[in-house]
Motif scaffolding. Structure first.
Motif, PDB file in Angstrom:
ATOM      1  N   ARG A  86      43.195  47.939  43.300  1.00  0.00           N
ATOM      2  CA  ARG A  86      43.127  49.014  44.067  1.00  0.00           C
ATOM      3  C   ARG A  86      44.280  49.651  44.869  1.00  0.00           C
ATOM      4  N   ARG A  87      44.509  49.216  45.417  1.00  0.00           N
ATOM      5  CA  ARG A  87      45.711  49.574  45.875  1.00  0.00           C
ATOM      6  C   ARG A  87      47.386  50.395  45.191  1.00  0.00           C
ATOM      7  N   ALA A  88      47.126  49.213  43.834  1.00  0.00           N
ATOM      8  CA  ALA A  88      48.550  49.083  43.135  1.00  0.00           C
ATOM      9  C   ALA A  88      47.911  50.229  41.856  1.00  0.00           C
ATOM     10  N   GLY A  89      46.877  50.283  41.547  1.00  0.00           N
ATOM     11  CA  GLY A  89      46.258  50.790  40.797  1.00  0.00           C
ATOM     12  C   GLY A  89      46.504  50.216  39.454  1.00  0.00           C
ATOM     13  N   VAL A  90      45.887  48.898  39.712  1.00  0.00           N
ATOM     14  CA  VAL A  90      45.917  48.758  38.216  1.00  0.00           C
ATOM     15  C   VAL A  90      44.391  49.534  37.692  1.00  0.00           C
ATOM     16  N   GLY A  91      44.319  48.675  35.708  1.00  0.00           N
ATOM     17  CA  GLY A  91      43.447  49.973  35.058  1.00  0.00           C
ATOM     18  C   GLY A  91      41.917  49.045  35.775  1.00  0.00           C
ATOM     19  N   ALA A  92      42.115  47.780  35.528  1.00  0.00           N
ATOM     20  CA  ALA A  92      41.020  46.898  35.573  1.00  0.00           C
ATOM     21  C   ALA A  92      41.127  45.900  36.923  1.00  0.00           C
ATOM     22  N   VAL A  93      40.039  45.550  37.432  1.00  0.00           N
ATOM     23  CA  VAL A  93      40.198  44.853  38.211  1.00  0.00           C
ATOM     24  C   VAL A  93      39.076  43.829  38.342  1.00  0.00           C
ATOM     25  N   PHE A  94      39.247  41.861  37.522  1.00  0.00           N
ATOM     26  CA  PHE A  94      37.947  41.140  37.351  1.00  0.00           C
ATOM     27  C   PHE A  94      37.737  40.822  38.664  1.00  0.00           C
ATOM     28  N   LEU A  95      36.776  39.762  39.234  1.00  0.00           N
ATOM     29  CA  LEU A  95      36.409  38.676  39.916  1.00  0.00           C
ATOM     30  C   LEU A  95      35.682  37.400  38.889  1.00  0.00           C
ATOM     31  N   THR A  96      37.100  36.259  39.124  1.00  0.00           N
ATOM     32  CA  THR A  96      35.554  34.979  38.516  1.00  0.00           C
ATOM     33  C   THR A  96      35.612  34.633  39.990  1.00  0.00           C
ATOM     34  N   THR A  97      34.022  33.773  39.660  1.00  0.00           N
ATOM     35  CA  THR A  97      33.535  33.649  41.286  1.00  0.00           C
ATOM     36  C   THR A  97      34.282  31.899  41.220  1.00  0.00           C
ATOM     37  N   SER A  98      34.163  32.041  42.362  1.00  0.00           N
ATOM     38  CA  SER A  98      34.827  30.485  43.265  1.00  0.00           C
ATOM     39  C   SER A  98      33.905  30.767  44.655  1.00  0.00           C
ATOM     40  N   GLN A  99      34.419  29.819  44.798  1.00  0.00           N
ATOM     41  CA  GLN A  99      34.130  29.368  46.397  1.00  0.00           C
ATOM     42  C   GLN A  99      34.038  30.461  47.503  1.00  0.00           C
ATOM     43  N   HIS A 100      35.335  31.350  47.197  1.00  0.00           N
ATOM     44  CA  HIS A 100      35.484  32.631  48.120  1.00  0.00           C
ATOM     45  C   HIS A 100      34.808  33.792  47.825  1.00  0.00           C
ATOM     46  N   THR A 101      34.104  33.931  47.023  1.00  0.00           N
ATOM     47  CA  THR A 101      34.591  35.136  46.055  1.00  0.00           C
ATOM     48  C   THR A 101      33.285  36.111  46.639  1.00  0.00           C
ATOM     49  N   ALA A 102      32.223  34.997  47.032  1.00  0.00           N
ATOM     50  CA  ALA A 102      31.166  35.800  47.614  1.00  0.00           C
ATOM     51  C   ALA A 102      30.689  35.856  49.311  1.00  0.00           C
ATOM     52  N   ASN A 103      31.874  35.500  49.731  1.00  0.00           N
ATOM     53  CA  ASN A 103      32.148  34.945  51.390  1.00  0.00           C
ATOM     54  C   ASN A 103      33.443  35.690  51.916  1.00  0.00           C
ATOM     55  N   PRO A 104      34.094  36.727  52.237  1.00  0.00           N
ATOM     56  CA  PRO A 104      35.397  37.559  51.863  1.00  0.00           C
ATOM     57  C   PRO A 104      34.778  37.451  53.014  1.00  0.00           C
ATOM     58  N   PRO A 105      36.098  37.570  54.400  1.00  0.00           N
ATOM     59  CA  PRO A 105      36.129  36.962  55.771  1.00  0.00           C
ATOM     60  C   PRO A 105      35.580  38.244  56.479  1.00  0.00           C
ATOM     61  N   PHE A 106      35.863  39.957  56.117  1.00  0.00           N
ATOM     62  CA  PHE A 106      35.280  40.736  56.598  1.00  0.00           C
ATOM     63  C   PHE A 106      34.415  42.000  55.178  1.00  0.00           C
ATOM     64  N   ALA A 107      34.360  43.144  55.917  1.00  0.00           N
ATOM     65  CA  ALA A 107      33.295  44.182  55.423  1.00  0.00           C
ATOM     66  C   ALA A 107      34.837  44.604  54.359  1.00  0.00           C
ATOM     67  N   VAL A 108      34.336  44.842  52.856  1.00  0.00           N
ATOM     68  CA  VAL A 108      35.573  46.032  52.119  1.00  0.00           C
ATOM     69  C   VAL A 108      34.803  46.506  50.859  1.00  0.00           C
ATOM     70  N   ALA A 109      35.571  48.119  51.057  1.00  0.00           N
ATOM     71  CA  ALA A 109      34.779  48.777  50.783  1.00  0.00           C
ATOM     72  C   ALA A 109      35.039  49.149  48.977  1.00  0.00           C
ATOM     73  N   ASP A 110      36.012  48.325  48.701  1.00  0.00           N
ATOM     74  CA  ASP A 110      36.789  48.807  47.156  1.00  0.00           C
ATOM     75  C   ASP A 110      35.940  47.398  46.440  1.00  0.00           C
ATOM     76  N   ALA A 111      35.809  48.007  45.218  1.00  0.00           N
ATOM     77  CA  ALA A 111      34.536  46.716  44.487  1.00  0.00           C
ATOM     78  C   ALA A 111      35.561  46.583  42.905  1.00  0.00           C
ATOM     79  N   PRO A 112      35.101  45.212  42.150  1.00  0.00           N
ATOM     80  CA  PRO A 112      35.680  45.161  41.248  1.00  0.00           C
ATOM     81  C   PRO A 112      35.479  46.069  39.677  1.00  0.00           C
ATOM     82  N   ASP A 113      36.046  45.606  38.248  1.00  0.00           N
ATOM     83  CA  ASP A 113      34.818  46.815  37.760  1.00  0.00           C
ATOM     84  C   ASP A 113      33.957  45.946  37.087  1.00  0.00           C
ATOM     85  N   ALA A 114      33.888  44.416  37.654  1.00  0.00           N
ATOM     86  CA  ALA A 114      32.942  42.794  36.586  1.00  0.00           C
ATOM     87  C   ALA A 114      33.382  41.969  37.559  1.00  0.00           C
ATOM     88  N   ILE A 115      32.545  41.228  37.652  1.00  0.00           N
ATOM     89  CA  ILE A 115      32.212  39.363  38.451  1.00  0.00           C
ATOM     90  C   ILE A 115      31.911  38.486  36.999  1.00  0.00           C
TER      91      ILE A 115
END
Length: 543
Positions: free
Chosen positions: A212-241
């Motif tokens: 989001r900071r870089a302004g990419v056209g789309a951001v996706f997440l592929t789930t891993s052991q890290h995806t659902a447990n960020p170390p702090f609250a994050v305001a931005d959201a991906p286009d899809a997981i």
């Protein structure tokens, strides 16, 4: 899944969690200890394996916390290999062991990273890369890594490296996600702009935020052991997981068959955080808000306090000795500033401001004992604030209250931009003359770290209030500092004021050369100029 996505011209992929799924190797800590013990033994050191293993484990835990903290920063840098080895993995070991392993830091991190985890190619990665190749879409790896060497080895070992256009690893480029420069570099390596890229990661705090900071056209997440447990609250959201890279293949292939114009600015950010740029009045402090003259009735009590502080070391220190040390420190400071200015003019390196510690410990305290210098160091910040108030008596410039009050009433922010040894003292002086309530912000060289005419100090001030330089004003008394920095940032109205530190003939030269656009006798003259000009780009201010 139905999404309206821009057609990508490049595909940027994280490494762990996207290309590979990582799982901990139960034997990893023992194997890592063996690798490092072998390096130490070869150098002739007797190895305490239990202590070595404990230090490595503690280092990994500390690194995890450091990574989480770094993810909160806007432009984080990466640790060097030596820093990781010396300051994290071997902090508990004897210095000889630490330095031995640090000389092999790159190899140490490669060896540790190669044994601590197992890596499995994620389902669908080969298919995703095949679609990219079919459509001539460059693929770039953009990954935080403490051993890019190991990542490159894994890509080769699994037959993936020939499908990758470029590989960008934080340990090799010196920055780390969520620094948007990582993605900007990846896009540049692919020959496109960030908004023409799709970016795929597996973490909210690093990957989504970076995209989001870089302004990419789309951001996706592929789930891993890290995806659902960020170390702090994050305001931005991906286009899809999605569960696996395989789930991205149809989305990717479908997007490549159509054209959707991508947004010019990412949805969660804008250059000014959604705020409109506006005219601002930037004011120097000394010579504009107030004038100053030496006054021993202020300086003598301050020097007495310094003498009392130094006397705690067990030696009676007189006010006369402090006066002599202070006179020498001031002369040395003047030379220090001249040298920094020469370096700035000659090389363009930042025009650094002196720190309180440098002034009091190095310049003032040079001839003193270690204990006396230690006392100065403990009080350096407080001393500088007190010195900033005591070194001269200030007199309010006539009309300054009217000027800042009128700007405040017209909703034109006023920002003080000052070269000073103490921003605390600047604020206190403005409060003392009753104008602090009208000041939107203070940008002081001792707090920002650079001095005028270095553009960085004014760029910081512009960012603070979302200023539009083309409709803003800068008022100072030193053309070589104030008018120069204003012009370098594009401030259209550059006012120099008589009665400050600069002779009138030099002010006239600045005006005649175009460096300055106005000369005034007082703050009242600034107010008159801002009102009388009446151009549409000048804020109308009335008292």
């Amino acid at each position: 899944m139905t999404l309206s996505l821009p057609r990508p011209r490049a595909l940027l992929l994280d490494f762990g969690g996207v290309v590979f799924l990582t799982t901990k190797n139960p034997a990893g800590p023992s194997e890592a200890t063996n690798r490092l013990a072998a390096i130490l033994a070869r150098a002739g050191h007797e190895v305490n394996r239990e202590a070595l293993s404990a230090s490595i484990s503690a280092g990994h835990t500390a690194l995890k916390h450091w990574k989480h903290a770094s993810s909160r920063r806007r432009h984080p840098k990466e640790l060097s290999h030596r820093e990781i080895v010396m300051d994290f993995l071997t902090s508990d070991l004897p210095d000889a062991h630490r330095h031995t392993l640090a000389t092999e830091a790159r190899r140490v991190l490669h060896d540790i990273n190669s044994v601590m985890s197992h890596h499995t190619v994620r389902t669908g990665i080969f298919d995703l890369l095949a679609v990219a190749r079919e459509h001539d879409i460059p693929v770039v790896i953009v990954s935080n890594a403490h051993s890019g060497d190991n990542h490159r080895r894994l890509l080769r070992a699994h037959g993936l490296d020939h499908l990758i256009t470029a590989q960008i690893y934080s340990d090799e480029v010196g920055i780390r996600k969520p620094n948007p420069e990582m993605i900007e570099l990846g896009a540049a390596a692919a020959g496109v702009d960030p908004h023409e890229c799709w970016y795929v990661g597996d973490t909210m705090d690093r990957d989504v935020v970076t995209g989001r900071r870089a302004g990419v056209g789309a951001v996706f997440l592929t789930t891993s052991q890290h995806t659902a447990n960020p170390p702090f609250a994050v305001a931005d959201a991906p286009d899809a997981i999605v569960a696996e890279p395989a789930d991205l293949v149809p989305l990717f292939a479908e997007a490549l068959t159509r054209t959707v114009t991508p947004p010019a600015v990412p949805s969660s950010q804008s250059d000014n955080d959604g705020k409109r740029e506006r005219p601002v009045l930037f004011l120097d402090h000394g010579g504009v808000i107030s004038t100053s003259h030496s006054d021993d009735t202020l300086l003598t009590p301050f020097m007495s306090q310094v003498a009392q502080l130094l006397s705690r070391a067990g030696r009676a220190v007189s006010v006369d000795e402090v006066r002599h040390l202070l006179t020498s420190a001031r002369a040395a400071h003047k030379d220090w500033k001249a040298q920094r200015r020469w370096e700035f003019d000659a090389t363009g390196q930042p025009l650094r401001e002196i720190t309180a510690r440098e002034f009091w410990v190095d310049l003032f305290g040079g001839p003193l004992s270690d204990q006396e210098r230690a006392l100065l160091r403990t009080e350096a910040v407080a001393l500088m604030a007190a010195y900033g108030r005591a070194k001269s008596r200030r007199t309010q410039r006539p009309g300054i209250h009217d000027l800042v009050a009128a700007c405040h009433s017209a909703q034109v922010p006023v920002v003080v931009v000052s070269n000073t040894v103490s921003g605390v003292a600047v604020r206190a002086e403005c409060a003392a003359i009753g104008i602090d309530q009208f000041i939107a912000a203070y940008v002081c060289s001792d707090e920002v770290g650079v001095r005028k005419p270095d553009a960085r100090i004014l760029e910081h001030a512009v960012a603070v209030v979302n200023a539009d330089p083309a409709t803003s004003w800068f008022v100072g008394d030193k053309p070589e500092n104030d008018a120069v920095v204003a012009r370098s940032v594009g401030v259209a109205n550059r006012v120099v004021m008589r009665g400050g530190a600069t002779p009138d003939h030099l002010l006239e030269e600045a005006l005649n050369s175009g460096l300055a656009t106005h000369i005034v006798d007082s703050p009242r003259g600034v107010l008159d100029a801002m009102t009388i000009l009446g151009r549409p780009d000048v804020p109308a201010i009335h008292v």
